[in-house]
Design a protein around this motif. Sequence first.
Motif, PDB file in Angstrom:
ATOM      1  N   HIS A  17     -60.765  85.181  54.575  1.00 13.09           N
ATOM      2  CA  HIS A  17     -61.480  85.687  53.405  1.00 13.09           C
ATOM      3  C   HIS A  17     -62.285  86.903  53.845  1.00 13.09           C
ATOM      4  CE1 HIS A  17     -64.161  85.733  49.933  1.00 13.09           C
ATOM      5  NE2 HIS A  17     -65.161  85.735  50.782  1.00 13.09           N
ATOM      6  N   ALA A  18     -62.365  87.901  52.988  1.00 13.90           N
ATOM      7  CA  ALA A  18     -63.151  89.104  53.283  1.00 13.90           C
ATOM      8  C   ALA A  18     -64.428  89.094  52.452  1.00 13.90           C
ATOM      9  CB  ALA A  18     -62.341  90.350  52.979  1.00 13.90           C
ATOM     10  N   ARG A  19     -65.516  89.527  53.074  1.00 19.09           N
ATOM     11  CA  ARG A  19     -66.799  89.654  52.390  1.00 19.09           C
ATOM     12  C   ARG A  19     -67.345  91.051  52.646  1.00 19.09           C
ATOM     13  NH1 ARG A  19     -72.063  89.493  53.929  1.00 19.09           N
ATOM     14  NH2 ARG A  19     -71.563  88.880  56.064  1.00 19.09           N
ATOM     15  N   GLN A  20     -67.654  91.765  51.593  1.00 19.09           N
ATOM     16  CA  GLN A  20     -68.185  93.129  51.715  1.00 19.09           C
ATOM     17  C   GLN A  20     -69.710  93.075  51.818  1.00 19.09           C
ATOM     18  OE1 GLN A  20     -65.985  96.029  50.555  1.00 19.09           O
ATOM     19  NE2 GLN A  20     -67.461  97.519  51.280  1.00 19.09           N
ATOM     20  N   ALA A  21     -70.249  93.798  52.779  1.00 20.90           N
ATOM     21  CA  ALA A  21     -71.699  93.924  52.942  1.00 20.90           C
ATOM     22  C   ALA A  21     -72.002  95.398  53.154  1.00 20.90           C
ATOM     23  CB  ALA A  21     -72.194  93.089  54.108  1.00 20.90           C
ATOM     24  N   GLY A  22     -72.352  96.086  52.079  1.00 17.76           N
ATOM     25  CA  GLY A  22     -72.546  97.530  52.162  1.00 17.76           C
ATOM     26  C   GLY A  22     -71.214  98.205  52.411  1.00 17.76           C
ATOM     27  N   THR A  23     -71.131  98.960  53.491  1.00 18.32           N
ATOM     28  CA  THR A  23     -69.877  99.650  53.813  1.00 18.32           C
ATOM     29  C   THR A  23     -69.002  98.861  54.780  1.00 18.32           C
ATOM     30  OG1 THR A  23     -70.935 100.829  55.631  1.00 18.32           O
ATOM     31  CG2 THR A  23     -70.934 101.921  53.463  1.00 18.32           C
ATOM     32  N   ARG A  24     -69.484  97.716  55.218  1.00 17.27           N
ATOM     33  CA  ARG A  24     -68.726  96.921  56.183  1.00 17.27           C
ATOM     34  C   ARG A  24     -68.072  95.721  55.508  1.00 17.27           C
ATOM     35  NH1 ARG A  24     -71.952  96.029  61.645  1.00 17.27           N
ATOM     36  NH2 ARG A  24     -69.951  95.103  62.098  1.00 17.27           N
ATOM     37  N   VAL A  25     -66.947  95.303  56.064  1.00 15.29           N
ATOM     38  CA  VAL A  25     -66.241  94.124  55.585  1.00 15.29           C
ATOM     39  C   VAL A  25     -66.234  93.102  56.717  1.00 15.29           C
ATOM     40  CG1 VAL A  25     -64.063  93.217  54.696  1.00 15.29           C
ATOM     41  CG2 VAL A  25     -64.796  95.523  54.067  1.00 15.29           C
ATOM     42  N   PHE A  26     -66.603  91.885  56.374  1.00 14.30           N
ATOM     43  CA  PHE A  26     -66.628  90.802  57.345  1.00 14.30           C
ATOM     44  C   PHE A  26     -65.575  89.773  56.958  1.00 14.30           C
ATOM     45  CE2 PHE A  26     -70.764  92.727  57.640  1.00 14.30           C
ATOM     46  CZ  PHE A  26     -70.989  92.752  59.009  1.00 14.30           C
ATOM     47  N   TYR A  27     -64.914  89.229  57.966  1.00 18.16           N
ATOM     48  CA  TYR A  27     -63.849  88.262  57.752  1.00 18.16           C
ATOM     49  C   TYR A  27     -64.261  86.907  58.297  1.00 18.16           C
ATOM     50  CZ  TYR A  27     -60.897  92.110  56.409  1.00 18.16           C
ATOM     51  OH  TYR A  27     -60.382  93.187  55.743  1.00 18.16           O
ATOM     52  N   SER A  28     -63.787  85.876  57.609  1.00 17.92           N
ATOM     53  CA  SER A  28     -63.999  84.502  58.059  1.00 17.92           C
ATOM     54  C   SER A  28     -62.782  83.683  57.647  1.00 17.92           C
ATOM     55  CB  SER A  28     -65.274  83.918  57.442  1.00 17.92           C
ATOM     56  OG  SER A  28     -65.180  83.920  56.024  1.00 17.92           O
ATOM     57  N   LEU A  29     -62.642  82.521  58.270  1.00 14.22           N
ATOM     58  CA  LEU A  29     -61.567  81.621  57.886  1.00 14.22           C
ATOM     59  C   LEU A  29     -61.924  80.988  56.545  1.00 14.22           C
ATOM     60  CD1 LEU A  29     -60.832  79.796  61.266  1.00 14.22           C
ATOM     61  CD2 LEU A  29     -59.597  81.725  60.247  1.00 14.22           C
ATOM     62  N   ILE A  30     -60.927  80.798  55.682  1.00 16.15           N
ATOM     63  CA  ILE A  30     -61.165  80.177  54.387  1.00 16.15           C
ATOM     64  C   ILE A  30     -61.602  78.730  54.556  1.00 16.15           C
ATOM     65  CG2 ILE A  30     -59.984  79.366  52.300  1.00 16.15           C
ATOM     66  CD1 ILE A  30     -58.574  82.067  52.194  1.00 16.15           C
ATOM     67  N   ASP A  31     -61.002  78.031  55.495  1.00 22.08           N
ATOM     68  CA  ASP A  31     -61.386  76.657  55.802  1.00 22.08           C
ATOM     69  C   ASP A  31     -61.111  76.409  57.289  1.00 22.08           C
ATOM     70  OD1 ASP A  31     -58.611  75.843  56.118  1.00 22.08           O
ATOM     71  OD2 ASP A  31     -58.486  75.764  53.947  1.00 22.08           O
ATOM     72  N   GLU A  32     -61.411  75.211  57.731  1.00 20.03           N
ATOM     73  CA  GLU A  32     -61.292  74.905  59.164  1.00 20.03           C
ATOM     74  C   GLU A  32     -59.869  74.601  59.611  1.00 20.03           C
ATOM     75  OE1 GLU A  32     -61.553  70.935  57.166  1.00 20.03           O
ATOM     76  OE2 GLU A  32     -62.467  72.886  56.806  1.00 20.03           O
ATOM     77  N   HIS A  33     -58.945  74.424  58.691  1.00 21.94           N
ATOM     78  CA  HIS A  33     -57.612  73.945  59.066  1.00 21.94           C
ATOM     79  C   HIS A  33     -56.827  74.917  59.952  1.00 21.94           C
ATOM     80  CE1 HIS A  33     -58.202  70.466  56.616  1.00 21.94           C
ATOM     81  NE2 HIS A  33     -58.427  71.203  55.552  1.00 21.94           N
ATOM     82  N   ALA A  34     -56.860  76.198  59.636  1.00 23.88           N
ATOM     83  CA  ALA A  34     -56.120  77.170  60.460  1.00 23.88           C
ATOM     84  C   ALA A  34     -56.671  77.197  61.882  1.00 23.88           C
ATOM     85  CB  ALA A  34     -56.166  78.558  59.836  1.00 23.88           C
ATOM     86  N   GLY A  35     -57.989  77.155  62.014  1.00 23.98           N
ATOM     87  CA  GLY A  35     -58.589  77.126  63.346  1.00 23.98           C
ATOM     88  C   GLY A  35     -58.190  75.890  64.126  1.00 23.98           C
ATOM     89  N   GLU A  36     -58.167  74.744  63.451  1.00 24.67           N
ATOM     90  CA  GLU A  36     -57.762  73.505  64.105  1.00 24.67           C
ATOM     91  C   GLU A  36     -56.282  73.536  64.474  1.00 24.67           C
ATOM     92  OE1 GLU A  36     -58.876  70.390  61.421  1.00 24.67           O
ATOM     93  OE2 GLU A  36     -61.015  70.724  61.736  1.00 24.67           O
TER      94      GLU A  36
END
Length: 121
Positions: A74-93
């Motif tokens: 998932h992407a999250r915009q903060a000003g001019t920067r975009v931050f990414y995180s996993l949507i849920d824990e399953h892909a990481g696991e």
Amino acid sequence: MCEDTKLYALSVDPQYVELAADVFAMLSDATRIRIVLALSEREMSVGELAEAVGKSPTAVSQHLAKLRWGKVVHARQAGTRVFYSLIDEHAGELVTQAVYQAEHAVDSLPAHHRGVGRAAL
């Protein structure tokens, strides 16, 4: 036991089996595996991810686009920067378990059984 950690029987809906195969195909790239492992630790920007996985920001952006399309990140915009995180824990696991399986293929006593932390991405 949590519902989403129960093991599925072989009678699982065929559409989920097909989609699971698509997930494995999408994750069959070393850079994407490194990205998922990095994001399982914390939210990161493209630049941070590029540094963490040793690839150019352009290459990382292309991989992130595929992971977004596959609904892994998932992407999250903060000003001019975009931050990414996993949507849920399953892909990481899933990726972590794949790395553990790879350790078993290489070493009779893998690092995760010796209590050694995860190696460099």
